[in-house]
Design a protein around this motif. Structure first.
Motif, short mmCIF file in Angstrom:
data_model
loop_
_atom_site.label_atom_id
_atom_site.label_comp_id
_atom_site.label_asym_id
_atom_site.label_seq_id
_atom_site.Cartn_x
_atom_site.Cartn_y
_atom_site.Cartn_z
N UNK A 20 -12.80 -4.40 -4.52
CA UNK A 20 -12.08 -5.30 -3.61
C UNK A 20 -12.10 -6.70 -4.19
N UNK A 21 -11.05 -7.45 -3.91
CA UNK A 21 -10.94 -8.83 -4.38
C UNK A 21 -10.66 -9.71 -3.16
N UNK A 22 -11.47 -10.73 -3.00
CA UNK A 22 -11.32 -11.66 -1.86
C UNK A 22 -11.21 -10.91 -0.54
N UNK A 23 -12.06 -9.92 -0.36
CA UNK A 23 -12.11 -9.09 0.84
C UNK A 23 -10.83 -8.29 1.09
N UNK A 49 1.90 -24.08 -0.44
CA UNK A 49 0.54 -23.79 -0.92
C UNK A 49 0.14 -22.37 -0.57
N UNK A 50 0.49 -21.93 0.63
CA UNK A 50 0.17 -20.56 1.04
C UNK A 50 0.91 -19.55 0.17
N UNK A 51 2.19 -19.84 -0.14
CA UNK A 51 2.96 -18.94 -1.00
C UNK A 51 2.37 -18.90 -2.40
N UNK A 52 1.95 -20.03 -2.91
CA UNK A 52 1.34 -20.07 -4.24
C UNK A 52 0.05 -19.27 -4.24
N UNK A 53 -0.76 -19.44 -3.20
CA UNK A 53 -2.03 -18.70 -3.09
C UNK A 53 -1.76 -17.19 -3.03
N UNK A 60 -0.75 -11.49 -8.13
CA UNK A 60 -0.84 -11.34 -9.59
C UNK A 60 -2.22 -10.80 -9.97
N UNK A 61 -3.28 -11.37 -9.38
CA UNK A 61 -4.63 -10.91 -9.70
C UNK A 61 -4.80 -9.43 -9.34
N UNK A 62 -4.29 -9.04 -8.19
CA UNK A 62 -4.40 -7.64 -7.78
C UNK A 62 -3.71 -6.72 -8.79
N UNK A 63 -2.49 -7.06 -9.14
CA UNK A 63 -1.74 -6.23 -10.10
C UNK A 63 -2.47 -6.18 -11.45
N UNK A 64 -2.96 -7.32 -11.87
CA UNK A 64 -3.64 -7.42 -13.16
C UNK A 64 -4.89 -6.55 -13.18
N UNK A 65 -5.73 -6.70 -12.16
CA UNK A 65 -6.98 -5.96 -12.15
C UNK A 65 -6.79 -4.47 -11.87
N UNK A 66 -5.77 -4.13 -11.11
CA UNK A 66 -5.48 -2.71 -10.91
C UNK A 66 -5.12 -2.06 -12.24
N UNK A 67 -4.43 -2.80 -13.10
CA UNK A 67 -4.07 -2.24 -14.41
C UNK A 67 -5.28 -2.14 -15.33
N UNK A 117 -8.73 -3.37 -3.47
CA UNK A 117 -7.91 -3.06 -4.65
C UNK A 117 -7.74 -1.55 -4.77
N UNK A 118 -8.88 -0.86 -4.66
CA UNK A 118 -8.87 0.59 -4.78
C UNK A 118 -10.05 1.13 -3.97
#
Length: 184
Positions: free
Chosen positions: A167-170, A64-68, A74-81, A173-174
């Motif tokens: 920032x995402x979830x504290x 579960x931790x690995x999935x999280x 993925x979210x970080x990479x996506x939003x950075x783009x 991001x940039x």
């Protein structure tokens, strides 16, 4: 002769009974040993099942931790783009605002709607914007790229946001590109 036969038969019966009793005792002892062995095996099985249940629980938590973490990565990479697009839209809106023209044209309205959609998307994924001024400089959130000697703000306070940070979830991001006030 019949009496002797009867006596022999009774002694034979007695001997048979003793043999049967001995055999029965042996069988009872054997059964008791097997019952103890079965009880030991049951205890071992219970012990191992608890051990495996604990291992499975630990494995589930680790997965579960690995999935999280994978999801957040993925979210970080996506939003950075996406951030350069958001920056372009923000700068276009700011430019149109600074021209003091009639802001009722279609382009301005469309850009404002796109900007609102991005803001809604950011709130859905708990992305916070770092854009506050007149707060102390924090190197974990800000990247200083200029110094402001105007004296309008306290020493080491953010005087101007040059580029918004996110920032995402504290997790950063940039960092925000800022101008920091300094008193001469």
């Amino acid at each position: 002769m019949k009496c002797n036969d009867i006596l022999n038969n009774s002694s034979l019966d007695h001997i048979k009974k003793e043999l049967i009793n001995k055999e029965l005792k042996k069988n009872i002892e054997y059964l008791e040993k097997k019952k103890l062995k079965v009880l030991d095996l049951k205890n071992d099985i219970l012990k191992h099942s608890k051990l495996y249940a604990d291992k499975l629980l630990k494995l589930e938590k680790r997965l579960q931790k690995k999935i999280y973490n994978t999801y957040n990565f993925f979210l970080e990479k996506y939003f950075i783009s996406i951030l350069p697009i958001v920056d372009s839209i923000d700068s276009s809106v700011n430019l149109l605002d600074s021209l003091h023209q009639d802001n009722s044209n279609d382009i301005y309205i469309s850009l404002k709607n796109i900007q609102k959609n991005f803001f809604y998307l950011f709130t859905q994924y708990k992305i916070s914007v770092i854009e506050s001024t007149n707060i102390p400089f924090n190197p974990d959130l800000h990247q200083a790229i200029s110094i402001d000697f105007s004296g309008k703000y306290k020493n080491n306070f953010i005087s101007c946001i040059i580029q918004k940070g996110y920032s995402i979830n504290n997790r950063l991001l940039r960092p925000a590109l800022v101008s920091v006030s300094q008193i001469k």
